[in-house]
Design a protein around this motif. Structure first.
Motif, PDB file in Angstrom:
ATOM      1  N   PHE A   2      11.314   5.110 129.173  1.00 25.18           N
ATOM      2  CA  PHE A   2      12.148   4.646 130.254  1.00 25.18           C
ATOM      3  C   PHE A   2      11.571   3.449 130.938  1.00 25.18           C
ATOM      4  O   PHE A   2      10.402   3.355 131.172  1.00 25.18           O
ATOM      5  CB  PHE A   2      12.263   5.702 131.321  1.00 25.18           C
ATOM      6  CG  PHE A   2      13.654   6.066 131.435  1.00 25.18           C
ATOM      7  CD1 PHE A   2      14.639   5.110 131.362  1.00 25.18           C
ATOM      8  CD2 PHE A   2      13.975   7.383 131.580  1.00 25.18           C
ATOM      9  CE1 PHE A   2      15.923   5.476 131.466  1.00 25.18           C
ATOM     10  CE2 PHE A   2      15.249   7.715 131.670  1.00 25.18           C
ATOM     11  CZ  PHE A   2      16.232   6.771 131.614  1.00 25.18           C
ATOM     12  N   LYS A   3      12.392   2.575 131.265  1.00 19.16           N
ATOM     13  CA  LYS A   3      11.959   1.415 132.008  1.00 19.16           C
ATOM     14  C   LYS A   3      11.844   1.809 133.463  1.00 19.16           C
ATOM     15  O   LYS A   3      12.675   2.506 133.998  1.00 19.16           O
ATOM     16  CB  LYS A   3      12.965   0.288 131.828  1.00 19.16           C
ATOM     17  CG  LYS A   3      13.026  -0.155 130.361  1.00 19.16           C
ATOM     18  CD  LYS A   3      13.963  -1.317 130.181  1.00 19.16           C
ATOM     19  CE  LYS A   3      13.872  -1.884 128.780  1.00 19.16           C
ATOM     20  NZ  LYS A   3      14.088  -1.005 127.721  1.00 19.16           N
ATOM     21  N   ILE A   6      14.645   1.730 135.809  1.00 16.58           N
ATOM     22  CA  ILE A   6      15.703   2.735 135.721  1.00 16.58           C
ATOM     23  C   ILE A   6      15.377   3.930 136.574  1.00 16.58           C
ATOM     24  O   ILE A   6      16.215   4.487 137.259  1.00 16.58           O
ATOM     25  CB  ILE A   6      15.868   3.194 134.256  1.00 16.58           C
ATOM     26  CG1 ILE A   6      16.162   2.004 133.366  1.00 16.58           C
ATOM     27  CG2 ILE A   6      16.971   4.217 134.138  1.00 16.58           C
ATOM     28  CD1 ILE A   6      16.178   2.359 131.905  1.00 16.58           C
ATOM     29  N   HIS A 315      18.182   5.323 128.572  1.00 14.47           N
ATOM     30  CA  HIS A 315      18.276   4.061 127.836  1.00 14.47           C
ATOM     31  C   HIS A 315      18.634   4.444 126.413  1.00 14.47           C
ATOM     32  O   HIS A 315      17.903   5.194 125.762  1.00 14.47           O
ATOM     33  CB  HIS A 315      16.946   3.305 127.872  1.00 14.47           C
ATOM     34  CG  HIS A 315      16.975   2.019 127.111  1.00 14.47           C
ATOM     35  ND1 HIS A 315      15.854   1.453 126.565  1.00 14.47           N
ATOM     36  CD2 HIS A 315      18.015   1.197 126.778  1.00 14.47           C
ATOM     37  CE1 HIS A 315      16.180   0.339 125.942  1.00 14.47           C
ATOM     38  NE2 HIS A 315      17.489   0.162 126.063  1.00 14.47           N
ATOM     39  N   ASP A 378      23.363  -1.481 123.140  1.00 18.15           N
ATOM     40  CA  ASP A 378      22.292  -1.034 124.017  1.00 18.15           C
ATOM     41  C   ASP A 378      22.928  -0.633 125.344  1.00 18.15           C
ATOM     42  O   ASP A 378      23.782  -1.355 125.867  1.00 18.15           O
ATOM     43  CB  ASP A 378      21.293  -2.183 124.213  1.00 18.15           C
ATOM     44  CG  ASP A 378      20.124  -1.805 125.097  1.00 18.15           C
ATOM     45  OD1 ASP A 378      19.009  -1.695 124.571  1.00 18.15           O
ATOM     46  OD2 ASP A 378      20.316  -1.658 126.321  1.00 18.15           O
ATOM     47  N   THR A 380      22.019   1.094 129.300  1.00 16.21           N
ATOM     48  CA  THR A 380      21.066   1.566 130.302  1.00 16.21           C
ATOM     49  C   THR A 380      21.867   2.084 131.489  1.00 16.21           C
ATOM     50  O   THR A 380      22.829   1.446 131.917  1.00 16.21           O
ATOM     51  CB  THR A 380      20.136   0.429 130.760  1.00 16.21           C
ATOM     52  OG1 THR A 380      19.382  -0.042 129.645  1.00 16.21           O
ATOM     53  CG2 THR A 380      19.176   0.930 131.832  1.00 16.21           C
TER      54      THR A 380
END
Length: 519
Positions: A2-3, A6, A315, A378, A380
């Motif tokens: 995970f970023k 986020i 994500h 993609d 998110t």
């Protein structure tokens, strides 16, 4: 994984969910286990815990485990202090047992080193087993009036004048007390019951009859709020396709009770089409789930306000390739690829509250014509679902789904509309009673007549004919009657969540098709 952008302190994010092993966290307990037959899970024993037989409302001794500490304000206090909901210590399987607090207070649990080793929710029977050095079997003899009559066999194996172990154990639990059990082998999703009958079992076990209890009985006038990240190591993943891999990763300083982590699921699976052909599909889903719980002061058996929900940060990347010769029909083709289950334990006023979270992740494709498709995308997002209760008004649902879908690469050739989604069906409940069901699905939708090649490189698309690319997300679901575990009025049937549907254009345009070539 995970970023960090986020996630949020509460562990935002989905369930374009969640929530790890080769077998599920465990289905609902199918029936009564034989006393002592269910293997006892590892227990965090407390050597300083008091022996059974004391007053149910007695304060726990110093040095006892957090679960043994009094979890409510002093009896009779008119305004309870607010409590923060936290994650319970990992690996603790001891049941919290005690009598409802005086003047509407929460149950004050004593550390008795007892674990739920058999449980039949349908029949209302249960077995508690003594564990650890402070277990009731090693306690001083209890008064004869506090212990049921022991069996002749038990008496024969006990020295003269001593109270049989089973009788000592039985004296530790009394009718009218409440039992809040974290997940065990006998009750994989936890249990919350009130004791209606007690008798000695075999060895250091206690046989019980019970009825379902409510959070209002357990927590009384407690005031508690919190968002708790779900440890990815506590998520069980059951593969539904052959090529699926799940890994748990860390963020920050590692996965701890108050830290967050992510779960990554990678897959490769065919998507069958009506004409016997199939599309090749692959994907990667990173999840960062958290659960939300709030409870505010019971009055007349119901809380003033209460709330349960989840945040799911996710994500996702997925790719679909192949040829669709004709329409997939009115319903899209759905391929479930993994079931995820977790039963995180929260500590509320020193007592265990078990939240059950389940997800079924899937790929979904629909087409309405003949087309060659190569679509890689993609997404998110942060998805949140809440069920909120207010006394006198009842339950109301709330949803949100912040999402960004980006086409990494798209190639279309034909005349058709195509929609590809990677979604999750999510259920959320307490103590094996589902209260919220929802489905969330970010998707990419393409419409083309001619050909289109586009990607995220920033270069202009190569196209002939007309085309459009749209990103979107759908979220819907319902609240169920099983929210009655809060001690609130029962919902009649299902209460639909407000549907959440949002689309935004990604690319659109047209270009002249080449003139037909005549021979």
């Amino acid at each position: 994984m995970f970023k960090s952008s986020i996630g949020r302190a509460a562990g935002p994010a989905v369930l374009t969910l969640v929530l790890a092993g080769a077998a599920a966290c465990g289905p609902t307990s199918p029936g009564t286990s034989q006393a002592g037959a269910a293997p006892a899970a590892a227990t965090v024993a407390d050597p300083a815990a008091t022996a059974a037989g004391g007053s149910p409302a007695a304060a726990p001794p110093a040095g006892s485990t957090p679960r043994a500490k009094a979890g409510s304000p002093a009896a009779g206090r008119p305004t309870p202090s607010r409590t923060t909901v936290t994650a319970a210590p990992a690996g603790d399987h001891q049941a919290a047992i005690g009598s409802p607090g005086k003047d509407g207070g929460a149950v004050t649990a004593a550390a008795k080193n007892l674990q739920l080793t058999a449980y039949d929710p349908a029949g209302g029977t249960a077995v508690l087993s003594a564990t650890g050095p402070g277990a009731p079997a090693s306690a001083p003899a209890a008064p004869a009036t506090a212990s049921p009559t022991a069996s002749p066999t038990a008496s024969a194996t006990t020295s003269p004048g001593a109270v049989p172990p089973a009788a000592v154990a039985a004296a530790a639990v009394q009718p009218g007390q409440l039992i809040a059990s974290p997940p065990t082998a006998a009750a994989p999703q936890g249990a919350l019951v009130a004791v209606t009958g007690v008798r000695p079992g075999t060895g250091n076990t206690i046989a019980l009859t019970t009825r379902p209890a409510t959070l209002a009985e357990l927590l009384g006038g407690t005031e508690a709020d919190g968002n708790v990240p779900v440890d990815p190591h506590g998520i069980t993943v059951t593969p539904l396709v052959k090529d699926l891999k799940a890994t748990a990763g860390l963020t920050g300083n590692g996965v701890q009770a108050d830290a967050s982590g992510t779960l990554e699921v990678n897959l490769k699976a065919p998507v069958p089409l009506p004409d016997g052909a199939s599309l090749d599909a692959s994907g990667s889903l990173q999840l960062h789930p958290a659960v939300h719980f709030a409870y505010h002061g019971a009055a007349a058996g119901s809380p003033r306000t209460a709330s349960i929900g989840f945040d799911l940060g996710a994500h996702a990347q997925w790719k679909v390739t192949g040829d669709a010769a004709r329409s997939t029909g009115a319903a899209p083709v759905r391929v479930p690829f993994a079931k995820l289950q977790a039963s995180p334990v929260l500590t509320v006023a020193g007592l265990p509250v078990v939240v059950n979270l389940g997800l079924t992740c899937y790929l979904e494709v629909s087409a309405d014509g003949q087309v060659h498709l190569e679509a890689e995308q993609d997404a998110t997002g942060t998805w949140a679902v809440r069920a909120d209760y207010t006394g006198g008004k009842g339950w109301t649902p709330a949803t949100s789904a912040e999402t960004k879908v980006t086409p990494v690469h798209v190639r279309l050739n034909g005349k058709a509309g195509v929609r590809a989604a990677l979604g999750a069906e999510i259920s959320l409940g307490l103590y094996d009673t589902v209260g919220v069901e929802t489905t969330v699905a970010p998707y990419l939708r393409a419409q083309a007549e001619g050909s289109l090649v586009a990607d995220s490189s920033g270069n202009p698309p190569q196209a002939q004919g007309s085309w459009s690319l749209v990103g979107g997300v759908d979220l819907n679901g319902s609240l169920l009657a099983h929210l009655k575990v809060f001690g609130t009025p029962i919902i009649e049937g299902k209460l639909p969540l407000p549907p959440f549907h949002r689309e935004w254009p990604l690319l659109a345009g047209s270009a002249t098709l080449p003139a037909p070539q005549h021979s």
